[in-house]
Design an enzyme around this catalytic site. Structure first.
Site, mmCIF file in Angstrom:
data_model
loop_
_atom_site.group_PDB
_atom_site.id
_atom_site.type_symbol
_atom_site.label_atom_id
_atom_site.label_comp_id
_atom_site.label_asym_id
_atom_site.label_seq_id
_atom_site.Cartn_x
_atom_site.Cartn_y
_atom_site.Cartn_z
ATOM 1 C CG MET A 32 -1.917 -1.195 1.146
ATOM 2 S SD MET A 32 -3.483 -0.890 1.948
ATOM 3 C CE MET A 32 -2.945 -0.551 3.610
ATOM 4 C CG LEU A 35 7.237 1.284 -0.739
ATOM 5 C CD1 LEU A 35 8.003 1.034 -2.039
ATOM 6 C CD2 LEU A 35 6.290 0.127 -0.446
ATOM 7 C CD GLU A 37 15.783 -1.222 4.475
ATOM 8 O OE1 GLU A 37 16.051 -2.412 4.235
ATOM 9 O OE2 GLU A 37 15.994 -0.305 3.659
ATOM 10 C CG HIS A 39 6.987 -2.222 2.097
ATOM 11 N ND1 HIS A 39 6.860 -1.098 2.888
ATOM 12 C CD2 HIS A 39 5.774 -2.824 2.105
ATOM 13 C CE1 HIS A 39 5.628 -1.013 3.339
ATOM 14 N NE2 HIS A 39 4.944 -2.051 2.890
ATOM 15 C CD GLU A 150 7.226 -15.024 9.160
ATOM 16 O OE1 GLU A 150 7.891 -14.605 10.152
ATOM 17 O OE2 GLU A 150 7.301 -16.183 8.749
HETATM 18 O O1 PAF Z 1 -0.078 -5.622 3.558
HETATM 19 C C1 PAF Z 1 -0.509 -4.724 2.812
HETATM 20 O O2 PAF Z 1 0.119 -3.682 2.591
HETATM 21 C C2 PAF Z 1 -1.885 -4.875 2.177
HETATM 22 O O3 PAF Z 1 -2.795 -5.438 3.054
HETATM 23 C C3 PAF Z 1 -1.853 -5.630 0.835
HETATM 24 C C4 PAF Z 1 -1.397 -7.078 1.004
HETATM 25 C C5 PAF Z 1 -0.927 -4.911 -0.134
HETATM 26 C C6 PAF Z 1 -3.268 -5.659 0.228
HETATM 27 O O4 PAF Z 1 -3.751 -4.365 0.023
#
Ligand code: PAF
Length: 284
Positions: A32, A35, A37, A39, A150
């Site tokens: 979403m 971002l 670290e 991600h 996780e």
């Molecule tokens: O973890 C997230 O950022 C969101 O829930 C996802 C998996 C991108 C779905 O919108």
């Protein structure tokens, strides 16, 4: 190199198809945005396991409740694209909501069991929104693998279930939570925290560590293990949403940790108005 920015489903389907036709393995990191670290670690692992990594940046409206933070969710597309570039992401799907949910949209994915407790019980409709958008992203990209953190442990189990139940044929990879040096789990929502609440928020990871320490000293009963985590939240002045000890796969509550059982403790608490979550395996 700056990633290719894809704005429409049609462009994204065509781009992913060209990757597949060239015989290269594609990894997808759905996000979403805003971002951090955590991600970036998913993107780097994607690069390690596949030839090409794509990401999606979409603040998915269907996974927010009416009183939740959809409108103020932090956004920074420029900064995100720079992070994607440095992590070797080749393409980023960044659609507007009407591209994902056009007029007449009416199909949702409900994962029944693992969605029920924990965050599912406190955020009605949340996992239906997550499962729907993740299913759509997997159908649009048809990647060989998709990576998730996780930190959102229940979400990861929901996604594993939908992939299996719908025979999507995508390898779902869960990656360990990335933490700040003081233990706070990285989250885009940490941006909401005042310096005082940021300090209080450390009680989540401290609580999980306290439960694990008690397990190591021989305690197996859930009430005692949960109590140890709860005490940390209370001492820090956090408002508990839940602290639960569950089976690590089915997420059903456990009365105690039996021999050979893989258990996980999940916690959610409010620091001021910000709801934070964290989790950790207990045992071993
Ligand atoms: O973890 C997230 O950022 C969101 O829930 C996802 C998996 C991108 C779905 O919108």
């Amino acid at each position: 190199m700056a990633p290719l920015v894809l704005r429409t489903v049609a462009e994204t389907v065509a781009w992913a198809e060209s990757i597949r036709r060239s015989g290269r393995r594609l990894a997808l990191v759905p996000t979403m945005g805003y971002l951090h670290e955590g991600h970036v670690s998913l993107m780097r692992e994607g690069r390690r396991r596949a030839d090409v990594v794509a990401a999606s940046i979409f603040v998915n409206p269907t996974q927010f409740g009416p009183k939740e933070d959809l409108s103020r969710y932090p956004r920074d597309l420029e900064g995100d694209l720079a992070k994607c570039a440095s992590a070797g992401v080749e393409a980023v799907f960044a659609p507007v909501p009407a591209e994902v949910y056009p007029p007449g949209y009416q199909t949702y994915v409900d994962v029944e069991q693992v969605s029920q407790g924990l965050c599912g019980a406190r955020r009605p409709g949340h996992f239906r929104g997550v499962a729907t958008v993740v299913t759509k992203l997997l159908c649009i990209f048809k990647p060989q693998l998709a990576l998730f953190g996780e930190k959102d442990y229940q979400q990861l189990q929901v996604i594993r279930a939908l992939e299996r139940d719908l025979n999507l044929g995508v390898e779902i990879i869960g990656m360990p939570t990335v933490r700040e040096p003081d233990g706070l789990a990285m989250s885009s929502r940490n941006a909401y925290l005042s310096p005082e609440d940021r300090q209080r928020a450390l009680a989540l990871s401290r609580g999980l560590a306290a439960a694990q320490a008690l397990y190591r000293s021989g305690t197996r009963e859930t009430s005692a293990l949960v109590g140890a985590a709860r005490r940390e939240l209370e001492a820090a002045g956090l408002r508990e949403d839940y602290v639960e000890l569950v089976d690590a796969t089915s997420l059903t509550p456990l009365p105690a940790i039996g021999p050979g059982q893989t258990a996980r403790m999940l916690v959610a608490a409010f620091a001021g108005t910000t709801r934070l979550i964290d989790n950790q395996p207990i045992g071993g």
